[in-house]
Design an enzyme around this catalytic site. Sequence first.
Site, PDB file in Angstrom:
ATOM      1  CG  LEU A 137       3.662   0.685  -1.820  1.00 21.32           C
ATOM      2  CD1 LEU A 137       3.751  -0.921  -2.049  1.00 21.32           C
ATOM      3  CD2 LEU A 137       4.694   1.104  -0.945  1.00 21.32           C
ATOM      4  N   GLY A 175      -1.031   7.958  -1.654  1.00 18.17           N
ATOM      5  CA  GLY A 175      -1.431   6.745  -0.648  1.00 18.17           C
ATOM      6  C   GLY A 175      -0.837   5.674  -0.966  1.00 18.17           C
ATOM      7  CD  GLU A 176      -2.232   3.153  -4.357  1.00 19.20           C
ATOM      8  OE1 GLU A 176      -1.065   2.534  -4.796  1.00 19.20           O
ATOM      9  OE2 GLU A 176      -3.034   3.576  -5.155  1.00 19.20           O
ATOM     10  N   GLY A 177       0.901   3.707   0.908  1.00 13.93           N
ATOM     11  CA  GLY A 177       2.043   3.425   1.618  1.00 13.93           C
ATOM     12  C   GLY A 177       3.116   4.155   0.753  1.00 13.93           C
TER      13      GLY A 177
END
Length: 374
Positions: A98, A319-321
């Site tokens: 990210l 994940g994590e945006g």
Amino acid sequence: MNLDDFSDLIERPDGGVRRDAEERRERFIVPPGALGRLDELGEWLSAAQQAVPVRAIEQARVVLFAGDHGVAQLDVSGRAAGTAHELVRATLDGATPLAVLARRFSVPVRIVDAGLDCEPGLLPEAVVRTRVRRGSGRIDVEDAMTVEEAEQAVRLGMAIADEEADSGTDLVVLGDLSVGGTTAAATLIAALCGTDASVVTGRGGAGIDDLAWMRKCAAVRDALRRARPVLGDQLELLAKVGGADLAAMTGFLLQCAVRRLPVILDGVVSAACALVGQRAAFRAPDWWLAGQLSGEPAQAKALDRMALNPLLDHGVVVGEGSGALLALPFVQAAAALAAELPERTPAADEDDAKDDEETSGGETADEVASPAGE
């Protein structure tokens, strides 16, 4: 606090403006339908902004809500319990996918500590000053937090949404930095969709083996038993089997809809919070985009329930945006095309009409001449 009150505060994007945007699109030099989903996104953005032509997306921001979940003590995650602060630190240091993407796309990142389980001194004051509580309870056997803490977390998310809207942010990429968060998310989605634990339990962004998946499935099953009696109250549901970070994300999503601020959802955690938000205010999902399909079965079920069609499906499970941020250039492209493509000139329309007449007339002459020739 009653989350159902949001239903009276949230309106849908302007339908009249969207029709104006559709009519303008029909006049472009590029034929309608040639740009596929980009057309749909441009019209949606026009309705959200109440502007024709649509304005360019120039002040996007990534907002990440961070928290630790006690259920991670059962070894249901690929990361050790209580280590979400390491994800936060790595993101701040620019060492996560990210962070790399945000740097490449020149998008600022804001991290909100709603429930990390670490000493405050390990992270900058700007991150930890918002903390509601230190970690969330083990939802298979105890509440994630009290109802009062859940309300505090929702109000935190609302305040963050107001700050972003007031600062000029025109689109939010929403994600989470959590350990154990996908277990809580799967529980919320199973409860709201009326399905079993095995149907919604995935392997998380960090990846888990079969034994860990079985433990996770059992944790979701036990948490689901605790969730079902409180399905009529979204705030109590978040307190029972959610977490401070999930409650804050829910408040953030609802207030973004109130403030007409579009949001791109990332994975299963943001989808679970969005589903809780939809239960409170049925018009709220009209302000959200599903950035990507993460491969988590619970996410797919939640998006289907909200009728949100993911923009991307590239197998990104980190994940994590990250997946939502990958969708941002696509949305920006839709805005740029809708705003900058030229319309056909009146002369061009006249030429097209003349060509149609000549073609039609030629066919008629042939049809008339043919019998005489015979």
